[in-house]
Design a protein around this motif. Structure first.
Motif, PDB file in Angstrom:
ATOM      1  N   UNK A  94      36.861  -9.496  77.310  1.00 21.37           N
ATOM      2  CA  UNK A  94      36.172 -10.789  77.307  1.00 21.37           C
ATOM      3  C   UNK A  94      35.109 -10.829  78.399  1.00 21.37           C
ATOM      4  N   UNK A  95      34.214 -11.783  78.247  1.00 24.09           N
ATOM      5  CA  UNK A  95      33.286 -12.124  79.326  1.00 24.09           C
ATOM      6  C   UNK A  95      33.307 -13.639  79.485  1.00 24.09           C
ATOM      7  N   UNK A  96      32.941 -14.092  80.655  1.00 22.69           N
ATOM      8  CA  UNK A  96      32.900 -15.533  80.911  1.00 22.69           C
ATOM      9  C   UNK A  96      31.456 -15.960  81.112  1.00 22.69           C
ATOM     10  N   UNK A  97      31.077 -17.032  80.410  1.00 26.34           N
ATOM     11  CA  UNK A  97      29.704 -17.529  80.548  1.00 26.34           C
ATOM     12  C   UNK A  97      29.674 -19.027  80.299  1.00 26.34           C
ATOM     13  N   UNK A  98      29.087 -19.737  81.222  1.00 26.49           N
ATOM     14  CA  UNK A  98      28.870 -21.178  81.083  1.00 26.49           C
ATOM     15  C   UNK A  98      30.161 -21.927  80.717  1.00 26.49           C
ATOM     16  N   UNK A  99      31.225 -21.651  81.481  1.00 25.58           N
ATOM     17  CA  UNK A  99      32.523 -22.319  81.337  1.00 25.58           C
ATOM     18  C   UNK A  99      33.204 -22.055  79.993  1.00 25.58           C
ATOM     19  N   UNK A 100      32.883 -20.899  79.405  1.00 25.77           N
ATOM     20  CA  UNK A 100      33.547 -20.501  78.159  1.00 25.77           C
ATOM     21  C   UNK A 100      33.921 -19.027  78.245  1.00 25.77           C
ATOM     22  N   UNK A 101      35.008 -18.672  77.554  1.00 27.62           N
ATOM     23  CA  UNK A 101      35.428 -17.274  77.495  1.00 27.62           C
ATOM     24  C   UNK A 101      35.064 -16.728  76.118  1.00 27.62           C
ATOM     25  N   UNK A 102      34.271 -15.663  76.103  1.00 30.76           N
ATOM     26  CA  UNK A 102      33.809 -15.045  74.866  1.00 30.76           C
ATOM     27  C   UNK A 102      34.607 -13.765  74.619  1.00 30.76           C
ATOM     28  N   UNK A 103      35.288 -13.727  73.490  1.00 27.39           N
ATOM     29  CA  UNK A 103      36.062 -12.547  73.118  1.00 27.39           C
ATOM     30  C   UNK A 103      35.185 -11.629  72.273  1.00 27.39           C
ATOM     31  N   UNK A 104      35.006 -10.401  72.736  1.00 25.62           N
ATOM     32  CA  UNK A 104      34.196  -9.429  71.999  1.00 25.62           C
ATOM     33  C   UNK A 104      35.054  -8.786  70.917  1.00 25.62           C
ATOM     34  N   UNK A 105      34.489  -8.675  69.720  1.00 30.68           N
ATOM     35  CA  UNK A 105      35.233  -8.086  68.605  1.00 30.68           C
ATOM     36  C   UNK A 105      35.532  -6.617  68.886  1.00 30.68           C
ATOM     37  N   UNK A 106      36.662  -6.143  68.362  1.00 30.17           N
ATOM     38  CA  UNK A 106      37.063  -4.744  68.561  1.00 30.17           C
ATOM     39  C   UNK A 106      36.191  -3.807  67.727  1.00 30.17           C
ATOM     40  N   UNK A 107      36.213  -2.530  68.095  1.00 28.16           N
ATOM     41  CA  UNK A 107      35.483  -1.515  67.338  1.00 28.16           C
ATOM     42  C   UNK A 107      34.008  -1.440  67.670  1.00 28.16           C
ATOM     43  N   UNK A 108      33.602  -1.948  68.840  1.00 31.14           N
ATOM     44  CA  UNK A 108      32.178  -1.940  69.201  1.00 31.14           C
ATOM     45  C   UNK A 108      31.871  -0.989  70.368  1.00 31.14           C
ATOM     46  N   UNK A 109      32.814  -0.059  70.644  1.00 30.60           N
ATOM     47  CA  UNK A 109      32.635   0.957  71.683  1.00 30.60           C
ATOM     48  C   UNK A 109      32.304   0.325  73.039  1.00 30.60           C
ATOM     49  N   UNK A 110      33.180  -0.586  73.436  1.00 24.83           N
ATOM     50  CA  UNK A 110      33.010  -1.267  74.712  1.00 24.83           C
ATOM     51  C   UNK A 110      34.171  -0.915  75.629  1.00 24.83           C
ATOM     52  N   UNK A 111      33.973  -1.072  76.922  1.00 26.15           N
ATOM     53  CA  UNK A 111      35.030  -0.746  77.875  1.00 26.15           C
ATOM     54  C   UNK A 111      34.939  -1.685  79.077  1.00 26.15           C
ATOM     55  N   UNK A 112      36.041  -1.756  79.793  1.00 29.90           N
ATOM     56  CA  UNK A 112      36.117  -2.609  80.979  1.00 29.90           C
ATOM     57  C   UNK A 112      35.048  -2.197  82.000  1.00 29.90           C
ATOM     58  N   UNK A 113      34.363  -3.194  82.554  1.00 31.21           N
ATOM     59  CA  UNK A 113      33.356  -2.940  83.584  1.00 31.21           C
ATOM     60  C   UNK A 113      31.953  -2.730  83.051  1.00 31.21           C
ATOM     61  N   UNK A 114      31.819  -2.617  81.735  1.00 34.94           N
ATOM     62  CA  UNK A 114      30.479  -2.414  81.155  1.00 34.94           C
ATOM     63  C   UNK A 114      29.640  -3.679  81.341  1.00 34.94           C
ATOM     64  N   UNK A 115      28.368  -3.492  81.662  1.00 38.13           N
ATOM     65  CA  UNK A 115      27.459  -4.615  81.871  1.00 38.13           C
ATOM     66  C   UNK A 115      26.811  -5.028  80.541  1.00 38.13           C
ATOM     67  N   UNK A 116      26.859  -6.315  80.268  1.00 28.77           N
ATOM     68  CA  UNK A 116      26.246  -6.871  79.058  1.00 28.77           C
ATOM     69  C   UNK A 116      25.207  -7.920  79.442  1.00 28.77           C
ATOM     70  N   UNK A 117      24.317  -8.207  78.500  1.00 25.78           N
ATOM     71  CA  UNK A 117      23.316  -9.256  78.708  1.00 25.78           C
ATOM     72  C   UNK A 117      23.608 -10.412  77.751  1.00 25.78           C
ATOM     73  N   UNK A 118      23.745 -11.601  78.318  1.00 26.75           N
ATOM     74  CA  UNK A 118      23.934 -12.812  77.515  1.00 26.75           C
ATOM     75  C   UNK A 118      22.594 -13.540  77.461  1.00 26.75           C
TER      76      UNK A 118
END
Length: 329
Positions: free
Chosen positions: A280-304
């Motif tokens: 998950x990531x947290x943005x603007x007082x909400x928790x966004x759950x990223x869908x599985x199977x997108x080749x993501x890992x803990x600590x990866x930087x994303x742009x919202x």
């Protein structure tokens, strides 16, 4: 030498009655503050008295105490910047706060004029020079004319990062700068009012001429004002004050389908977020759950990315990610 017998007297072609009509007309409340040129036009249009010489009227107005001759000040000589050769190569843009409807309320007018011709291109009344106002204004401009190659404007905080520490940090570009960069429109900044003299002079004319013409037409609302400006005034103004471009042709760039599709996203706010252990990531007082199977890992930087309308997209590099809102905090 010979002295004409009518020196200091009324012309044989213009009786006292007509002059008195001029004087009474000029003293009406709705013509208060009119200069000789604008008053001459009003006399011609309102009364149908034929062509009136503004210079002759100016002398009469001075005699009646309705016009004070302007003093000629010694001006600092500046080298004039050459106009761009073709329409669409560059537009000068600015905003002006003024009591446009003479109701005691200052409103912001946004104006773009073409550098090659001095033609008024687009006028829009807004609450201010905010990002949302800029986004709407330029979308309407691009849809009507296409994209100018260059926009010449001042250093207002909406358009440019002004803090010395951040001045040359590309990551600190304002959303307006970033959006114009993605649209392929160059921005040139003026550091002084004289630098964008054409748009400054246009505002001076509008604050005098437009305001008084709206007074005559009894225009009281912003809606009626914009209707009059777009349907009548701009064309009339450009005929009177516009210049011929040095070269023929229109150099506006196409506002493409891709531009239209992504336009609001070009103005989006961009924030970096880090993926947590639970995906998950947290943005603007909400928790966004990223869908599985997108080749993501803990600590990866994303742009919202968040548009001015509140729409959200999440990216890993250039790849848009799927997500759902798990909960609000």
């Amino acid at each position: 030498g010979f002295i004409h017998g009518l020196k200091g007297k009324v012309s044989n072609n213009q009786g006292e009655g007509k002059i008195e009509k001029y004087r009474k007309f000029a003293m009406k409340k709705k013509y208060k503050g009119f200069g000789p040129t604008l008053l001459a036009e009003a006399l011609e249009e309102e009364c149908g008295w034929g062509k009136i010489c503004p210079e002759s009227l100016r002398l009469k107005m001075i005699r009646w105490g309705l016009w004070i001759p302007k003093k000629r000040n010694e001006k600092v000589k500046r080298k004039k910047r050459e106009r761009r050769g073709k329409e669409g190569m560059m537009v000068q843009f600015d905003g002006s706060y003024h009591d446009w409807l003479e109701d005691g309320l200052e409103r912001c007018m946004l104006l773009a004029i073409d550098d090659a011709t001095s033609n008024l291109k687009k006028i829009k009344m807004t609450k201010g020079e905010t990002l949302i106002d800029m986004e709407k204004y330029w979308k309407e401009y691009f849809e009507e004319y296409g994209k100018p190659q260059v926009i010449y404007l001042d250093c207002h905080a909406t358009y440019k990062v002004n803090h010395e520490r951040d001045m040359f940090d590309e990551e600190m570009l304002t959303r307006f700068q970033r959006a114009m960069g993605k649209l392929g429109v160059e921005i040139i900044y003026s550091k002084t009012p004289e630098g964008k003299g054409r748009v400054e002079r246009a505002f001076k004319t509008l604050q005098d001429r437009l305001v008084k013409k709206m007074r005559i037409k009894n225009i009281k609302t912003v809606k009626d004002m914009e209707k009059y400006i777009n349907e009548e005034y701009i064309e009339e103004h450009n005929k009177k004050f516009g210049k011929e471009a040095k070269e023929s042709g229109d150099y506006h760039l196409d506002f493409t389908e891709k531009d239209k599709e992504n336009y609001h996203w070009y103005f989006a706010k961009e924030n970096e977020r880090t993926i947590k252990r639970d995906g998950t990531i947290q943005y603007n007082k909400k928790i966004y759950q990223l869908e599985k199977g997108q080749k993501l890992y803990k600590g990866k930087k994303l742009i919202v990315k968040e548009t001015t309308k509140g729409e959200i997209k999440i990216f890993s590099g250039n790849v848009e990610l799927d997500y759902y809102i798990r909960k609000s905090i």
